[in-house]
Design a protein around this motif. Structure first.
Motif, PDB file in Angstrom:
ATOM      1  N   ALA A  10     109.722  -1.997  37.567  1.00 40.61           N
ATOM      2  CA  ALA A  10     109.407  -1.029  36.519  1.00 40.61           C
ATOM      3  C   ALA A  10     108.374  -0.029  37.007  1.00 40.61           C
ATOM      4  CB  ALA A  10     108.894  -1.757  35.276  1.00 40.61           C
ATOM      5  N   LEU A  11     107.358  -0.544  37.730  1.00 38.68           N
ATOM      6  CA  LEU A  11     106.329   0.349  38.267  1.00 38.68           C
ATOM      7  C   LEU A  11     106.929   1.318  39.265  1.00 38.68           C
ATOM      8  CD1 LEU A  11     103.353  -2.138  38.779  1.00 38.68           C
ATOM      9  CD2 LEU A  11     103.447  -0.238  37.157  1.00 38.68           C
ATOM     10  N   ASN A  12     107.808   0.812  40.143  1.00 37.42           N
ATOM     11  CA  ASN A  12     108.433   1.684  41.124  1.00 37.42           C
ATOM     12  C   ASN A  12     109.263   2.767  40.459  1.00 37.42           C
ATOM     13  OD1 ASN A  12     107.401   0.446  43.391  1.00 37.42           O
ATOM     14  ND2 ASN A  12     109.076  -1.044  43.553  1.00 37.42           N
ATOM     15  N   LEU A  13     109.986   2.382  39.407  1.00 39.59           N
ATOM     16  CA  LEU A  13     110.775   3.361  38.684  1.00 39.59           C
ATOM     17  C   LEU A  13     109.886   4.410  38.035  1.00 39.59           C
ATOM     18  CD1 LEU A  13     113.450   1.036  37.019  1.00 39.59           C
ATOM     19  CD2 LEU A  13     113.853   2.748  38.801  1.00 39.59           C
ATOM     20  N   THR A  14     108.740   3.955  37.515  1.00 39.14           N
ATOM     21  CA  THR A  14     107.798   4.897  36.897  1.00 39.14           C
ATOM     22  C   THR A  14     107.293   5.888  37.925  1.00 39.14           C
ATOM     23  OG1 THR A  14     107.102   3.250  35.297  1.00 39.14           O
ATOM     24  CG2 THR A  14     105.609   5.094  35.656  1.00 39.14           C
ATOM     25  N   PHE A  15     106.887   5.373  39.109  1.00 42.23           N
ATOM     26  CA  PHE A  15     106.362   6.258  40.154  1.00 42.23           C
ATOM     27  C   PHE A  15     107.440   7.230  40.627  1.00 42.23           C
ATOM     28  CE2 PHE A  15     103.277   2.636  41.348  1.00 42.23           C
ATOM     29  CZ  PHE A  15     102.331   3.125  40.470  1.00 42.23           C
ATOM     30  N   THR A  16     108.688   6.741  40.724  1.00 41.78           N
ATOM     31  CA  THR A  16     109.783   7.614  41.143  1.00 41.78           C
ATOM     32  C   THR A  16     109.987   8.729  40.125  1.00 41.78           C
ATOM     33  OG1 THR A  16     110.874   5.788  42.270  1.00 41.78           O
ATOM     34  CG2 THR A  16     112.221   7.705  41.741  1.00 41.78           C
ATOM     35  N   ALA A  17     109.904   8.366  38.848  1.00 38.50           N
ATOM     36  CA  ALA A  17     110.080   9.367  37.801  1.00 38.50           C
ATOM     37  C   ALA A  17     108.981  10.422  37.869  1.00 38.50           C
ATOM     38  CB  ALA A  17     110.068   8.687  36.433  1.00 38.50           C
ATOM     39  N   VAL A  18     107.738   9.959  38.124  1.00 34.78           N
ATOM     40  CA  VAL A  18     106.625  10.903  38.241  1.00 34.78           C
ATOM     41  C   VAL A  18     106.853  11.837  39.418  1.00 34.78           C
ATOM     42  CG1 VAL A  18     104.155  11.107  38.727  1.00 34.78           C
ATOM     43  CG2 VAL A  18     104.965   9.353  37.151  1.00 34.78           C
ATOM     44  N   ALA A  19     107.288  11.252  40.559  1.00 38.41           N
ATOM     45  CA  ALA A  19     107.521  12.062  41.753  1.00 38.41           C
ATOM     46  C   ALA A  19     108.626  13.081  41.521  1.00 38.41           C
ATOM     47  CB  ALA A  19     107.879  11.149  42.931  1.00 38.41           C
ATOM     48  N   ASP A  20     109.681  12.638  40.806  1.00 39.78           N
ATOM     49  CA  ASP A  20     110.805  13.537  40.566  1.00 39.78           C
ATOM     50  C   ASP A  20     110.421  14.726  39.699  1.00 39.78           C
ATOM     51  OD1 ASP A  20     113.356  10.934  40.420  1.00 39.78           O
ATOM     52  OD2 ASP A  20     112.451  11.998  42.105  1.00 39.78           O
ATOM     53  N   GLU A  21     109.360  14.575  38.917  1.00 41.78           N
ATOM     54  CA  GLU A  21     108.937  15.664  38.052  1.00 41.78           C
ATOM     55  C   GLU A  21     108.360  16.834  38.852  1.00 41.78           C
ATOM     56  OE1 GLU A  21     106.158  14.133  35.305  1.00 41.78           O
ATOM     57  OE2 GLU A  21     107.590  12.850  34.261  1.00 41.78           O
ATOM     58  N   ASN A 234      93.461  11.477  35.485  1.00 43.50           N
ATOM     59  CA  ASN A 234      94.255  12.710  35.430  1.00 43.50           C
ATOM     60  C   ASN A 234      94.781  13.127  36.794  1.00 43.50           C
ATOM     61  OD1 ASN A 234      91.946  13.677  36.693  1.00 43.50           O
ATOM     62  ND2 ASN A 234      91.382  15.109  35.057  1.00 43.50           N
ATOM     63  N   GLY A 235      94.515  12.314  37.825  1.00 44.80           N
ATOM     64  CA  GLY A 235      95.038  12.583  39.165  1.00 44.80           C
ATOM     65  C   GLY A 235      94.089  13.319  40.079  1.00 44.80           C
ATOM     66  N   GLY A 236      92.984  13.828  39.524  1.00 42.89           N
ATOM     67  CA  GLY A 236      92.047  14.606  40.328  1.00 42.89           C
ATOM     68  C   GLY A 236      90.865  13.799  40.818  1.00 42.89           C
ATOM     69  N   ALA A 249      87.085  19.370  44.854  1.00 46.75           N
ATOM     70  CA  ALA A 249      87.040  17.970  45.270  1.00 46.75           C
ATOM     71  C   ALA A 249      88.446  17.424  45.485  1.00 46.75           C
ATOM     72  CB  ALA A 249      86.297  17.136  44.231  1.00 46.75           C
ATOM     73  N   THR A 250      89.350  17.730  44.561  1.00 46.17           N
ATOM     74  CA  THR A 250      90.718  17.225  44.673  1.00 46.17           C
ATOM     75  C   THR A 250      91.404  17.767  45.919  1.00 46.17           C
ATOM     76  OG1 THR A 250      90.876  17.066  42.260  1.00 46.17           O
ATOM     77  CG2 THR A 250      92.948  17.044  43.501  1.00 46.17           C
ATOM     78  N   GLY A 251      91.214  19.043  46.183  1.00 46.17           N
ATOM     79  CA  GLY A 251      91.816  19.647  47.371  1.00 46.17           C
ATOM     80  C   GLY A 251      91.309  19.030  48.658  1.00 46.17           C
ATOM     81  N   THR A 252      89.982  18.834  48.762  1.00 40.79           N
ATOM     82  CA  THR A 252      89.432  18.257  49.994  1.00 40.79           C
ATOM     83  C   THR A 252      89.907  16.819  50.195  1.00 40.79           C
ATOM     84  OG1 THR A 252      87.387  17.558  48.855  1.00 40.79           O
ATOM     85  CG2 THR A 252      87.361  19.708  49.932  1.00 40.79           C
ATOM     86  N   VAL A 253      89.885  16.030  49.118  1.00 39.24           N
ATOM     87  CA  VAL A 253      90.297  14.626  49.240  1.00 39.24           C
ATOM     88  C   VAL A 253      91.777  14.517  49.565  1.00 39.24           C
ATOM     89  CG1 VAL A 253      90.568  12.429  48.043  1.00 39.24           C
ATOM     90  CG2 VAL A 253      88.492  13.766  47.700  1.00 39.24           C
ATOM     91  N   LEU A 254      92.610  15.212  48.810  1.00 39.00           N
ATOM     92  CA  LEU A 254      94.051  15.084  49.004  1.00 39.00           C
ATOM     93  C   LEU A 254      94.471  15.601  50.380  1.00 39.00           C
ATOM     94  CD1 LEU A 254      96.626  14.122  47.696  1.00 39.00           C
ATOM     95  CD2 LEU A 254      96.887  16.372  46.622  1.00 39.00           C
ATOM     96  N   ALA A 255      93.909  16.729  50.803  1.00 33.77           N
ATOM     97  CA  ALA A 255      94.231  17.267  52.129  1.00 33.77           C
ATOM     98  C   ALA A 255      93.843  16.271  53.220  1.00 33.77           C
ATOM     99  CB  ALA A 255      93.517  18.593  52.347  1.00 33.77           C
ATOM    100  N   THR A 256      92.706  15.609  53.046  1.00 32.60           N
ATOM    101  CA  THR A 256      92.215  14.650  54.038  1.00 32.60           C
ATOM    102  C   THR A 256      93.034  13.368  54.030  1.00 32.60           C
ATOM    103  OG1 THR A 256      89.980  15.553  53.882  1.00 32.60           O
ATOM    104  CG2 THR A 256      90.194  13.323  54.777  1.00 32.60           C
ATOM    105  N   PRO A 268     102.182   7.390  45.070  1.00 31.11           N
ATOM    106  CA  PRO A 268     101.721   7.723  43.715  1.00 31.11           C
ATOM    107  C   PRO A 268     100.365   8.430  43.682  1.00 31.11           C
ATOM    108  CG  PRO A 268     102.639   5.516  43.735  1.00 31.11           C
ATOM    109  CD  PRO A 268     102.612   5.966  45.160  1.00 31.11           C
ATOM    110  N   VAL A 269      99.481   8.086  44.615  1.00 30.92           N
ATOM    111  CA  VAL A 269      98.176   8.761  44.687  1.00 30.92           C
ATOM    112  C   VAL A 269      98.368  10.250  44.979  1.00 30.92           C
ATOM    113  CG1 VAL A 269      96.017   8.946  45.998  1.00 30.92           C
ATOM    114  CG2 VAL A 269      96.904   6.693  45.361  1.00 30.92           C
ATOM    115  N   ALA A 270      99.232  10.547  45.946  1.00 32.99           N
ATOM    116  CA  ALA A 270      99.494  11.941  46.301  1.00 32.99           C
ATOM    117  C   ALA A 270     100.223  12.675  45.184  1.00 32.99           C
ATOM    118  CB  ALA A 270     100.312  12.008  47.592  1.00 32.99           C
TER     119      ALA A 270
END
Length: 341
Positions: A10-21, A234-236, A249-256, A268-270
């Motif tokens: 169920a979690l994997n399906l949730t993450f896939t749905a989020v990614a597909d968005e 909220n993902g940031g 902050a979000t840009g520096t962390v995610l890029a790194t 899912p983090v990305a």
């Protein structure tokens, strides 16, 4: 056991749905809208101020060069102009570097300028060699590099200063200074491993520095886990624990994490981080972050939005763009800018 398996599915399906968005086209459109503003801000800063700045020159250059590597159309003439502006700033201070004094901003300015020139494929010359030697010798009695400043998040973080310095030192063919190079890297590594980050900027550049010098895997893994754990619902990511998430902050962390942390864009983090950046991007294609810096320097207008917040917002927009770019595959670029002086 069956319940656990079903929950995991169920979690994997949730993450896939989020990614597909998040469609790749949405990411590409966000990047394409940001690039002209980064180019405008850098050009405007050069017009109004003969000095090189980390916020309005180095970071836009890094983002624009990376955008070209991913096949985005950029203003090649403007990129060359900003690289020339950066090199000219160092050339004006050449004797100061030879004398071991450096320019305003010291190792932070020198390191960021060399980083931008390196990414822009600018050929080494007598000036850049003088700057490299300055960085190598600067504060060698301390064991690491120190930069005090009043312009958070970047200016004042010793971890940022050490990363840009180490980036220079590691890539430098030291020749007769090879022994000093080795001792500086070893001393800086010891400091990095034994100093606790105080905020997100510290943590990001600690990880980048440890990765750059190929430090022990446990320390790098610990840095990745610590940054990942700081992601908000909220993902940031926020600049400090008591602040709300923002694009800088979000840009520096995610890029790194996507580069040094080898985080997959599908993780899912990305996915959550990308969604946050897309959601907080302004209609004009930029990201707005409110400054925390003391206004001790004369204000000037670069053409980038947000008045007194424009310098940090330019940096934030650069990092957000870099982070989004790193979720895309690289593409052959039509040309490369190279300057030889």
């Amino acid at each position: 056991m069956r319940h656990i398996i079903l929950t995991a599915l169920a979690l994997n399906l949730t993450f896939t749905a989020v990614a597909d968005e998040i469609a790749e086209n949405d990411v590409r459109n966000a990047i394409a809208k940001a690039i002209p503003w980064l180019e405008k801000g850098a050009a405007g800063s050069s017009k109004e101020n003969q000095c090189f700045t980390c916020h309005t020159h180095a970071l836009p250059i890094l983002a624009i060069v990376e955008a070209r590597q991913h096949g985005f159309e950029i203003d090649e003439a403007n990129l060359k102009a900003q690289l020339n502006h950066t090199l000219a700033h160092l050339e004006r201070g050449k004797q100061q570097y030879i004398d071991g004094k450096g320019q305003g901003g010291q190792v932070l300015t020198a390191g960021y300028a060399l980083w931008a020139l390196d990414d822009g494929h600018v050929e080494r010359n007598e000036t850049t060699d003088a700057v490299i030697r300055y960085v190598l010798n600067h504060q060698k009695d301390k064991g690491h590099w120190v930069k005090n400043g009043r312009r958070p998040p970047s200016d004042g973080s010793p971890f940022t200063a050490n990363y840009v310095a180490l980036r220079t030192v590691v890539d430098f063919d030291a020749g007769d200074l090879s022994e000093l190079k080795t001792s500086r890297v070893e001393a800086a590594e010891k400091w990095l491993l034994n100093t606790k980050p105080k905020d997100t900027e510290d943590a990001v550049f600690q990880l980048k520095a440890l990765h750059r010098i190929e430090s022990n895997k446990d320390a790098i893994s610990g840095g990745i886990k610590a940054l990942t754990a700081q992601q908000k619902q909220n993902g940031g990511w926020a600049q400090t624990p008591d602040m709300e998430a923002d694009a800088y902050a979000t840009g520096t962390v995610l890029a790194t994490l996507l580069k040094e942390g080898q985080l997959l864009p599908s993780d899912p983090v990305a996915v959550s981080g990308v969604r946050y950046l897309l959601d907080c991007q302004q209609e004009n294609g930029t990201w707005h972050v409110v400054t925390r810096a003391d206004g001790f320097q004369p204000y000037y207008e670069t053409g980038f939005p947000y008045d007194e917040d424009q310098f940090l917002s330019t940096a934030a927009s650069s990092w957000a763009t870099i982070a989004l770019l790193r979720t895309l595959p690289e593409a052959p670029s039509p040309s490369e800018t190279s300057i030889a002086k």
